[in-house]
Write a protein that holds these residues in place. Structure first.
Motif, PDB file in Angstrom:
ATOM      1  N   THR A   4       0.827  -1.213   0.000  1.00 13.45           N
ATOM      2  CA  THR A   4       0.000   0.000   0.000  1.00 13.45           C
ATOM      3  C   THR A   4       0.854   1.253   0.000  1.00 13.45           C
ATOM      4  O   THR A   4       0.569   2.234  -0.687  1.00 13.45           O
ATOM      5  N   GLY A   5       1.926   1.231   0.807  1.00  7.26           N
ATOM      6  CA  GLY A   5       2.793   2.397   0.882  1.00  7.26           C
ATOM      7  C   GLY A   5       3.387   2.747  -0.466  1.00  7.26           C
ATOM      8  O   GLY A   5       3.540   3.918  -0.815  1.00  7.26           O
ATOM      9  N   ASP A   6       3.737   1.705  -1.296  1.00 12.75           N
ATOM     10  CA  ASP A   6       4.294   1.953  -2.614  1.00 12.75           C
ATOM     11  C   ASP A   6       3.249   2.563  -3.543  1.00 12.75           C
ATOM     12  O   ASP A   6       3.549   3.425  -4.360  1.00 12.75           O
ATOM     13  N   VAL A   7       2.008   2.085  -3.391  1.00 11.79           N
ATOM     14  CA  VAL A   7       0.931   2.660  -4.198  1.00 11.79           C
ATOM     15  C   VAL A   7       0.771   4.139  -3.878  1.00 11.79           C
ATOM     16  O   VAL A   7       0.682   4.992  -4.763  1.00 11.79           O
ATOM     17  N   LEU A   8       0.771   4.458  -2.573  1.00  6.92           N
ATOM     18  CA  LEU A   8       0.632   5.851  -2.170  1.00  6.92           C
ATOM     19  C   LEU A   8       1.788   6.687  -2.683  1.00  6.92           C
ATOM     20  O   LEU A   8       1.606   7.806  -3.162  1.00  6.92           O
ATOM     21  N   ALA A   9       3.003   6.148  -2.585  1.00  4.62           N
ATOM     22  CA  ALA A   9       4.180   6.885  -3.029  1.00  4.62           C
ATOM     23  C   ALA A   9       4.100   7.151  -4.536  1.00  4.62           C
ATOM     24  O   ALA A   9       4.466   8.215  -5.018  1.00  4.62           O
ATOM     25  N   GLY A  10       3.594   6.167  -5.287  1.00  5.06           N
ATOM     26  CA  GLY A  10       3.489   6.333  -6.723  1.00  5.06           C
ATOM     27  C   GLY A  10       2.463   7.372  -7.120  1.00  5.06           C
ATOM     28  O   GLY A  10       2.545   7.960  -8.195  1.00  5.06           O
ATOM     29  N   ARG A  11       1.472   7.594  -6.285  1.00  2.00           N
ATOM     30  CA  ARG A  11       0.420   8.569  -6.591  1.00  2.00           C
ATOM     31  C   ARG A  11       0.742   9.941  -6.040  1.00  2.00           C
ATOM     32  O   ARG A  11      -0.050  10.857  -6.154  1.00  2.00           O
ATOM     33  N   GLY A  12       1.910  10.113  -5.429  1.00  2.00           N
ATOM     34  CA  GLY A  12       2.292  11.410  -4.894  1.00  2.00           C
ATOM     35  C   GLY A  12       2.574  11.321  -3.411  1.00  2.00           C
ATOM     36  O   GLY A  12       1.839  10.685  -2.672  1.00  2.00           O
ATOM     37  N   SER A  13       3.674  11.918  -3.008  1.00  2.00           N
ATOM     38  CA  SER A  13       4.066  11.944  -1.607  1.00  2.00           C
ATOM     39  C   SER A  13       3.683  13.282  -0.997  1.00  2.00           C
ATOM     40  O   SER A  13       3.443  14.268  -1.708  1.00  2.00           O
ATOM     41  N   PRO A  14       3.618  13.359   0.344  1.00  2.00           N
ATOM     42  CA  PRO A  14       3.283  14.624   0.997  1.00  2.00           C
ATOM     43  C   PRO A  14       4.230  15.741   0.589  1.00  2.00           C
ATOM     44  O   PRO A  14       5.454  15.566   0.574  1.00  2.00           O
ATOM     45  N   ARG A  15       3.658  16.892   0.238  1.00  2.00           N
ATOM     46  CA  ARG A  15       4.434  18.081  -0.117  1.00  2.00           C
ATOM     47  C   ARG A  15       4.086  19.202   0.845  1.00  2.00           C
ATOM     48  O   ARG A  15       2.915  19.435   1.139  1.00  2.00           O
ATOM     49  N   ARG A  16       5.101  19.902   1.312  1.00  2.83           N
ATOM     50  CA  ARG A  16       4.903  20.976   2.277  1.00  2.83           C
ATOM     51  C   ARG A  16       4.516  22.266   1.564  1.00  2.83           C
ATOM     52  O   ARG A  16       5.163  22.690   0.605  1.00  2.83           O
ATOM     53  N   THR A  17       3.432  22.904   2.039  1.00  7.71           N
ATOM     54  CA  THR A  17       3.042  24.238   1.590  1.00  7.71           C
ATOM     55  C   THR A  17       2.818  25.095   2.827  1.00  7.71           C
ATOM     56  O   THR A  17       2.830  24.599   3.956  1.00  7.71           O
ATOM     57  N   ASP A  18       2.595  26.377   2.629  1.00  8.03           N
ATOM     58  CA  ASP A  18       2.361  27.276   3.766  1.00  8.03           C
ATOM     59  C   ASP A  18       1.079  26.931   4.514  1.00  8.03           C
ATOM     60  O   ASP A  18       0.946  27.234   5.702  1.00  8.03           O
ATOM     61  N   ASP A  19       0.135  26.312   3.831  1.00  6.61           N
ATOM     62  CA  ASP A  19      -1.151  25.972   4.439  1.00  6.61           C
ATOM     63  C   ASP A  19      -1.205  24.535   4.946  1.00  6.61           C
ATOM     64  O   ASP A  19      -2.249  24.081   5.418  1.00  6.61           O
ATOM     65  N   GLY A  20      -0.092  23.819   4.864  1.00  5.43           N
ATOM     66  CA  GLY A  20      -0.071  22.444   5.330  1.00  5.43           C
ATOM     67  C   GLY A  20       0.517  21.523   4.275  1.00  5.43           C
ATOM     68  O   GLY A  20       0.943  21.958   3.200  1.00  5.43           O
ATOM     69  N   TYR A  21       0.545  20.234   4.588  1.00 11.61           N
ATOM     70  CA  TYR A  21       1.049  19.237   3.656  1.00 11.61           C
ATOM     71  C   TYR A  21      -0.075  18.779   2.731  1.00 11.61           C
ATOM     72  O   TYR A  21      -1.205  18.559   3.185  1.00 11.61           O
ATOM     73  N   VAL A  22       0.236  18.638   1.455  1.00 11.43           N
ATOM     74  CA  VAL A  22      -0.750  18.238   0.446  1.00 11.43           C
ATOM     75  C   VAL A  22      -0.160  17.108  -0.395  1.00 11.43           C
ATOM     76  O   VAL A  22       0.985  16.718  -0.221  1.00 11.43           O
ATOM     77  N   GLY A  23      -0.971  16.591  -1.311  1.00  4.95           N
ATOM     78  CA  GLY A  23      -0.469  15.616  -2.265  1.00  4.95           C
ATOM     79  C   GLY A  23      -0.946  14.197  -2.057  1.00  4.95           C
ATOM     80  O   GLY A  23      -0.566  13.307  -2.815  1.00  4.95           O
ATOM     81  N   VAL A  24      -1.777  13.959  -1.059  1.00  2.40           N
ATOM     82  CA  VAL A  24      -2.277  12.615  -0.782  1.00  2.40           C
ATOM     83  C   VAL A  24      -3.797  12.677  -0.608  1.00  2.40           C
ATOM     84  O   VAL A  24      -4.302  13.497   0.166  1.00  2.40           O
ATOM     85  N   ALA A  25      -4.508  11.816  -1.302  1.00  6.40           N
ATOM     86  CA  ALA A  25      -5.963  11.753  -1.181  1.00  6.40           C
ATOM     87  C   ALA A  25      -6.355  10.824  -0.033  1.00  6.40           C
ATOM     88  O   ALA A  25      -5.723   9.799   0.197  1.00  6.40           O
ATOM     89  N   ALA A  26      -7.421  11.196   0.679  1.00  8.62           N
ATOM     90  CA  ALA A  26      -7.907  10.378   1.802  1.00  8.62           C
ATOM     91  C   ALA A  26      -8.826   9.278   1.282  1.00  8.62           C
ATOM     92  O   ALA A  26     -10.025   9.261   1.550  1.00  8.62           O
ATOM     93  N   ASP A  27      -8.236   8.315   0.558  1.00  8.85           N
ATOM     94  CA  ASP A  27      -9.020   7.220  -0.004  1.00  8.85           C
ATOM     95  C   ASP A  27      -8.781   5.940   0.800  1.00  8.85           C
ATOM     96  O   ASP A  27      -8.156   5.963   1.860  1.00  8.85           O
ATOM     97  N   ALA A  28      -9.262   4.826   0.294  1.00 12.99           N
ATOM     98  CA  ALA A  28      -9.148   3.564   1.030  1.00 12.99           C
ATOM     99  C   ALA A  28      -7.690   3.132   1.201  1.00 12.99           C
ATOM    100  O   ALA A  28      -7.313   2.594   2.244  1.00 12.99           O
ATOM    101  N   ASP A  29      -6.847   3.373   0.180  1.00 11.89           N
ATOM    102  CA  ASP A  29      -5.427   3.038   0.297  1.00 11.89           C
ATOM    103  C   ASP A  29      -4.776   3.838   1.421  1.00 11.89           C
ATOM    104  O   ASP A  29      -3.987   3.306   2.207  1.00 11.89           O
ATOM    105  N   TRP A  30      -5.098   5.121   1.461  1.00 10.85           N
ATOM    106  CA  TRP A  30      -4.558   5.994   2.521  1.00 10.85           C
ATOM    107  C   TRP A  30      -4.989   5.493   3.895  1.00 10.85           C
ATOM    108  O   TRP A  30      -4.173   5.394   4.815  1.00 10.85           O
ATOM    109  N   ALA A  31      -6.253   5.167   4.037  1.00 18.11           N
ATOM    110  CA  ALA A  31      -6.776   4.722   5.334  1.00 18.11           C
ATOM    111  C   ALA A  31      -6.076   3.438   5.783  1.00 18.11           C
ATOM    112  O   ALA A  31      -5.695   3.294   6.956  1.00 18.11           O
ATOM    113  N   ARG A  32      -5.896   2.488   4.851  1.00 15.56           N
ATOM    114  CA  ARG A  32      -5.221   1.236   5.207  1.00 15.56           C
ATOM    115  C   ARG A  32      -3.778   1.493   5.627  1.00 15.56           C
ATOM    116  O   ARG A  32      -3.283   0.898   6.589  1.00 15.56           O
ATOM    117  N   GLU A  33      -3.098   2.389   4.914  1.00 15.78           N
ATOM    118  CA  GLU A  33      -1.703   2.675   5.231  1.00 15.78           C
ATOM    119  C   GLU A  33      -1.577   3.404   6.571  1.00 15.78           C
ATOM    120  O   GLU A  33      -0.666   3.126   7.362  1.00 15.78           O
TER     121      GLU A  33
END
Length: 345
Positions: A4-33
């Motif tokens: 699962t972690g590899d799937v998440l990494a392939g779809r984008g890793s967390p990126r830092r912005t001034d408003d917080g970290y972005v780049g990851v969707a809260a889907d079923a893969d995310w929840a399992r990981e």
């Protein structure tokens, strides 16, 4: 099979912005990981009522900051992941000094906690040397360390009533909660710091009156930090609003009231994240925000990407110096000893 972690990494890793970290969707893969990593770390996930719905839904426990800190202290987990703002994670560390406390983004601050510093409180105390200091739990560890006794929004009146009537009281930092306590206790020797939560202060009286007039059968759940709380009580006293429909409540009190009310609709004056828990508690009721723009940008910095990063990297760890933590713990424990600690906010 791809992890699962590899799937998440392939779809984008967390990126830092001034408003917080972005780049990851809260889907079923995310929840399992997230759950896998939490189990791997032996972590308990805590989410404040004002968090994003997807953060609330993935947490082991959801509630106000003091209740969550007490749950964490009683948990067997060696790591606490606190999805909330920084002072809340500090409170968890104060009550669980031997545990690792992580916050998904250490930049998540609080305008109310920032409205008084320990240096300002020491200066105020010097002007009133015999006064008892009562601080809302929505304060930094350093301020709690300068405090005689903490309070929550639900027990602030009880805490102040426990202090001898002839003693001056310094109440900080929230001026609207302080005004509520002064009104309820009738105490003239209560001095109130002029701090506020920018989100709650922005929910104003005219706005509440307009919404209430448009929904005359609705109950009103109003947080005492709100700028509209005094206006609501005034309107109720004048007969403009029915007294039995105006309820000044902590977030925990709102959940209790939601389960007990006979109303079919409720107007809610607090940060909009609270609507998610209210709707879960009483799905048959129509809960609506008095101000749907009352969203705390700091609370919303705890994003799905931030939580994933936190669990992967063990970031960001919260530290409170031992001497500060010991003094701050005393002010919280004195509050709990009075009883009725209720909700944190």
């Amino acid at each position: 099979m791809v992890a699962t972690g590899d799937v998440l990494a392939g779809r984008g890793s967390p990126r830092r912005t001034d408003d917080g970290y972005v780049g990851v969707a809260a889907d079923a893969d995310w929840a399992r990981e997230v759950r896998r990593l939490a189990d791997e770390r032996g972590a308990v996930l805590l989410a404040h009522n004002y968090q994003l719905p997807e953060i609330q839904d993935i947490a082991d426990h959801t509630g106000d900051s003091l209740a969550l800190s007490r749950i964490a202290a009683e948990s067997d987990a060696g790591t606490i992941v606190f999805c909330g703002v920084h002072f809340m994670a500090e409170s968890a560390k104060i009550l669980s000094p031997d545990k690792t406390v992580l916050i998904p983004d250490e930049r998540a601050g609080c305008s109310l906690a920032d409205s008084i510093t320990a240096a300002q409180l020491r200066e105020w105390k010097a002007q009133h040397p015999d006064a008892v200091v009562v601080s809302y739990v929505n304060t930094t560890a350093e301020v709690k360390a300068e405090t005689d006794i903490c309070c929550t929004s639900s027990n602030a009146v009880d805490v102040v009533d426990s202090i001898p009537a002839d003693r001056e009281v310094l109440f900080c930092p929230d001026q609207f909660l302080g005004a509520h306590v002064k009104r309820e206790t009738g105490r003239e020797n209560l001095h109130i710091w002029a701090g506020e939560c920018h989100v709650h202060a922005g929910i104003n009286g005219p706005e509440l009156a307009e919404r209430a007039a448009a929904s005359p059968d609705a109950d009103l759940f109003i947080h005492p930090e709100c700028g509209c709380a005094t206006s609501a009580l005034y309107l109720a006293g004048e007969g403009t609003l029915p007294k039995d429909k105006v309820k000044i409540l902590s977030t925990g009190g709102m959940l209790d009231a939601a389960r007990e009310t006979g109303a079919t609709s409720v107007l809610v004056a607090t940060e909009v994240g609270m609507l998610h828990q209210l709707r879960r508690a009483a799905p048959e009721i129509d809960f609506r925000a008095v101000n749907d723009r009352a969203s705390c940008r700091y609370m919303k910095m705890i994003t799905p990407a931030a939580l994933l990063r936190c669990l992967r990297e063990g970031a960001d760890e919260v530290h409170v110096p031992a001497d500060i933590a010991e003094r701050a713990r005393g002010s919280v424990e004195r509050m709990i000893a009075i009883g009725k600690p209720g909700g944190g906010e």
